[in-house]
Design an enzyme around this catalytic site. Structure first.
Site, mmCIF file in Angstrom:
data_model
loop_
_atom_site.group_PDB
_atom_site.id
_atom_site.type_symbol
_atom_site.label_atom_id
_atom_site.label_comp_id
_atom_site.label_asym_id
_atom_site.label_seq_id
_atom_site.Cartn_x
_atom_site.Cartn_y
_atom_site.Cartn_z
ATOM 1 N N ASP A 1 92.877 150.861 41.232
ATOM 2 C CA ASP A 1 93.151 151.320 42.712
ATOM 3 C C ASP A 1 93.072 149.862 43.668
ATOM 4 O O ASP A 1 92.564 149.849 44.597
ATOM 5 C CB ASP A 1 92.095 152.163 43.253
ATOM 6 C CG ASP A 1 92.593 152.846 44.686
ATOM 7 O OD1 ASP A 1 93.737 152.719 44.930
ATOM 8 O OD2 ASP A 1 91.958 153.356 45.404
ATOM 9 N N HIS B 1 96.223 153.176 46.495
ATOM 10 C CA HIS B 1 96.866 154.367 47.038
ATOM 11 C C HIS B 1 96.931 154.219 48.439
ATOM 12 O O HIS B 1 97.676 155.255 49.193
ATOM 13 C CB HIS B 1 95.708 155.643 46.750
ATOM 14 C CG HIS B 1 94.346 155.476 47.700
ATOM 15 N ND1 HIS B 1 93.237 154.765 47.354
ATOM 16 C CD2 HIS B 1 94.173 155.827 49.049
ATOM 17 C CE1 HIS B 1 92.333 154.993 48.230
ATOM 18 N NE2 HIS B 1 92.570 155.597 49.126
ATOM 19 N N SER C 1 89.680 153.415 53.521
ATOM 20 C CA SER C 1 90.324 152.888 52.243
ATOM 21 C C SER C 1 90.789 151.575 52.272
ATOM 22 O O SER C 1 91.559 151.293 53.155
ATOM 23 C CB SER C 1 91.009 153.884 51.599
ATOM 24 O OG SER C 1 90.279 155.040 51.221
#
Length: 384
Positions: free
Chosen positions: A153, A123, A228
């Protein structure tokens, strides 16, 4: 389409996947020819190397193991800046905005090979037209996204460089709650931020919704937007996960990371083919409880199920690998590919560890009898 058990008051899980393979005379003949030397056994192509870091010995106890762990991994943690070109929702309305807008994003990643291989979240780089990678020492490179897997992911980015610092990869299979968990990344634009906590739990399959294909590592280390794709490391200075999600809660937030062993497996597929492969079997499953079994037996004439805890097949997709293997609604799944399963998430993870086109035995219980069915998974259909 095979018939399905009506919903009870409990919610049903999302579709899962399984597969079939029958061993015919031809396969037996092939094995016999190999045993007597008439036919050579096929040689599997080696998987791509995703890490060239040295095998790191555990750090010696010192004044502060967190400092030593960060010193080992920190130089290989990078900031990833992305730029997307998106159509303006207003276009040229009233002559105010350009039809195309630039949308900036930022995340983290870490170098796993000295020639420029980087792990991050899918993402973080999804839809990016430009990717820039910046090291802690100030060097910056243009990055190319080799591929990303939205289901787990995980994404892999490549920069043209050599002799880069490398983050040693650890083993996420044997993690235990209570161990140190250290996060490094670029939260909220604050580069090279270190936070620490402990591993709160492992194998969290319901961390970010039902039907997940990732047994997440849960930690109380502070993680925020921008973290992230960054590494979660242990006290030995080894990467054990990729920070990927947070859940806000009163008093404190919960953080979740993709186990590094899973990330390595997905990355190897991305490097080899540009995408990850996920097995599909074609069943819907429901957690069975004694109370639910009583309700099913009292209201449905299709079958009678034992009043116990287990994994119940409620639907089999027509012409799917599961249907061809003989799996039926009302079957209880007990074992997948040698792994005992007790809930639908465990079935999903066990199937996902298999390979498309390779048969896996699935043990089901039907009318009090245990049957072993060979299922050959197909490729999970990709969303367009």
């Amino acid at each position: 389409m095979a018939s399905a058990i009506k919903r009870s008051r409990t919610s049903f899980l999302t579709a899962l996947s399984l597969g079939l393979l029958s061993f015919g005379i031809s396969s037996c003949n092939g094995a016999w020819r190999q045993r007597i030397g008439i036919e050579k056994q096929p040689v599997a192509e080696p998987l791509p190397e995703v890490s060239d870091g040295p095998r790191s010995a555990p750090l010696k106890p010192g004044d502060n193991v967190i400092v030593e762990a960060v010193d080992r991994v920190g130089p290989a943690v990078v900031r990833i800046d992305t730029l997307k070109r998106v159509a303006s929702p207003l276009g040229n309305l009233f002559g105010g905005r350009a039809p195309i807008q630039k949308q900036a994003g930022q995340g983290s990643g870490f170098i796993t090979r000295s020639d420029g291989l980087i792990f991050t979240n899918a993402h973080v780089v999804e839809g990016a037209d430009q990717v820039s990678v910046t090291l802690p020492d100030g060097r910056s490179f243009s990055g190319r996204v080799l591929g990303g897997d939205p289901l787990t992911d995980v994404a892999v980015v490549r920069v043209v460089a050599d002799k880069l610092p490398v983050a040693p990869l650890g083993n996420s299979n044997d993690l235990k709650p209570g161990e140190w968990a250290i996060a490094i990344g670029n939260p909220l634009g604050l580069n090279n931020t270190v936070t620490a906590g402990i591993i709160s739990a492992v194998d969290r399959t319901n961390a970010v919704g039902e039907g997940q294909r990732v047994p997440y590592i849960q930690t109380d280390a502070a993680v925020n937007p921008g973290n992230s794709g960054g590494p979660l490391i242990n006290a030995s200075g080894q990467v054990i996960g990729i920070n990927t999600a947070i859940r806000q809660a009163p008093g404190a937030g919960l953080s979740f990371a993709i186990p590094i062993n899973l990330a390595k497996r997905i990355a190897q597929q991305i490097i080899s083919t540009g995408q990850a492969s996920h097995p599909f079997i074609g069943v819907r499953l429901q957690s069975l409880t004694p109370q639910l079994a009583k309700e099913i037996n009292a209201t449905i004439d299709l079958c009678k199920v034992p009043e116990l805890n287990g994994v119940l097949v409620i639907e089999v997709v027509e012409n799917s690998p599961a249907a061809e293997a003989g799996i039926k609604p009302c079957d209880l799944i007990r074992d997948v590919n040698g792994t005992e399963v007790k809930d639908p998430s465990q079935v999903q993870l066990a199937v996902d560890r298999g390979r498309v086109g390779e048969a896996m035995p699935i043990v089901v219980e039907r009318d009090g009898e245990r049957l072993t069915l060979n299922v050959t998974p197909e490729e999970l259909p990709r969303q367009q």
